[in-house]
Design a protein around this motif. Sequence first.
Motif, PDB file in Angstrom:
ATOM      1  N   SER A  73      53.407  15.327  51.240  1.00  0.00           N
ATOM      2  CA  SER A  73      54.665  15.648  50.575  1.00  0.00           C
ATOM      3  C   SER A  73      54.900  14.747  49.376  1.00  0.00           C
ATOM      4  O   SER A  73      55.375  15.193  48.327  1.00  0.00           O
ATOM      5  CB  SER A  73      55.832  15.519  51.557  1.00  0.00           C
ATOM      6  N   LEU A  76      52.828  15.941  46.572  1.00  0.00           N
ATOM      7  CA  LEU A  76      53.429  17.141  45.995  1.00  0.00           C
ATOM      8  C   LEU A  76      54.601  16.767  45.088  1.00  0.00           C
ATOM      9  O   LEU A  76      54.781  17.357  44.018  1.00  0.00           O
ATOM     10  CB  LEU A  76      53.927  18.076  47.105  1.00  0.00           C
ATOM     11  N   VAL A  91      60.351  16.741  48.169  1.00  0.00           N
ATOM     12  CA  VAL A  91      59.684  17.792  48.938  1.00  0.00           C
ATOM     13  C   VAL A  91      59.781  17.436  50.419  1.00  0.00           C
ATOM     14  O   VAL A  91      59.238  16.421  50.854  1.00  0.00           O
ATOM     15  CB  VAL A  91      58.219  17.959  48.503  1.00  0.00           C
ATOM     16  N   PRO A  93      59.100  17.851  54.429  1.00  0.00           N
ATOM     17  CA  PRO A  93      58.089  18.403  55.333  1.00  0.00           C
ATOM     18  C   PRO A  93      58.624  19.626  56.069  1.00  0.00           C
ATOM     19  O   PRO A  93      59.812  19.711  56.375  1.00  0.00           O
ATOM     20  CB  PRO A  93      57.831  17.257  56.321  1.00  0.00           C
ATOM     21  N   GLU A 316      57.738  21.793  51.617  1.00  0.00           N
ATOM     22  CA  GLU A 316      56.314  21.704  51.283  1.00  0.00           C
ATOM     23  C   GLU A 316      55.716  23.060  50.931  1.00  0.00           C
ATOM     24  O   GLU A 316      54.996  23.195  49.937  1.00  0.00           O
ATOM     25  CB  GLU A 316      55.528  21.112  52.457  1.00  0.00           C
ATOM     26  N   ASP A 320      54.268  23.866  47.277  1.00  0.00           N
ATOM     27  CA  ASP A 320      52.832  24.113  47.154  1.00  0.00           C
ATOM     28  C   ASP A 320      52.541  25.437  46.453  1.00  0.00           C
ATOM     29  O   ASP A 320      51.542  25.572  45.740  1.00  0.00           O
ATOM     30  CB  ASP A 320      52.206  24.122  48.557  1.00  0.00           C
TER      31      ASP A 320
END
Length: 335
Positions: A73, A76, A91, A93, A316, A320
């Motif tokens: 995370s 990211l 971000v 989880p 996440e 993503d």
Amino acid sequence: MRHDDRTPTGDVRQYDLTRRIYRALVMHYVEGLKQAEIARLTGQSIATVSRLIKQGHDLGMVEITVRAPFQPSLELERRLARAAGLMEALVVPNLSANDEVALASVGEAAAGLLLSRLKDGDTICISGGKGVSALVAGLNPARRYDVSVVPATGLVEGPLYTDVNYVAAQMAEKLGGRAHRIHAPMFADTVDQRAMLIDMRSTRDILDRARHADIAVVGVGSVTPAGSSYYDLHPELADDRTEIERSGAEAELLAHLLDGAGRVCRYQMNDRLVAVTPEELSRVPFSMGVAVGPAKIGPIRAVLRGRHLKGLVTDETTADAVLPGLEAEAPAARS
């Protein structure tokens, strides 16, 4: 009520603290910034930054390199902030496959980010929406804040989460501040009526407060899914899908339809809006978007391309999916 650290709420809080520690460590030891510089850039006190760095040492996160328990995370976040030019990317989880739980987790994390930047005397402008309402539900401040909360849009009839006056009042109550109300509709019947509403002193004063806010908290809306809540904002919208598609709309921000590049579309209902514009939003010192879910991937990407936000809170899975398009464009955007 105190939450056990093993609950989803406790997990999110622990994650938020860990990411703040990690960020302070990276800025101090990797980027070489002094604690005063970190405090200025993150909106925290020097004492808070010092405490975070000490906690990082106590937790064994500092050796030759900085170790992160939530590396996926955090990575990211770093990539998202870099690709979109954000001051802050958070971000969360994916703690559950349940959409409502995911939204609640993102909302609570967004509430923590807001509180980390909030100070007495601030003005917060907000939109309605599920993301902002989730943030309000997640607020649990340790003290009262002498702040003002103002709507960034006019009113619309519908569920409570779409009522910006209600959401503003709830946020102000939780923070211990003051809520200001707007009494104009979100959409005027005509362009001329919009000009009249905007020129009314009560409306003008509210929108001026919103334009000069210190922090903005807004949702990012979808347009293309059949069930998009955008079409609930005004009766005419449901019959206007063909024109909306023709306009190239891919996102909704403060009820404005935006194209894939984050530009306001040429669409007649945009001209009848009583609201702060995306361009005005981009001038707020810290504008934070809260959004999560598959339907928000394209809209988030469009809003970030337009550089309307300085912060984003999502999960996440959504982050993503948003990243590939942004990272592919990042070199061209920086050249």
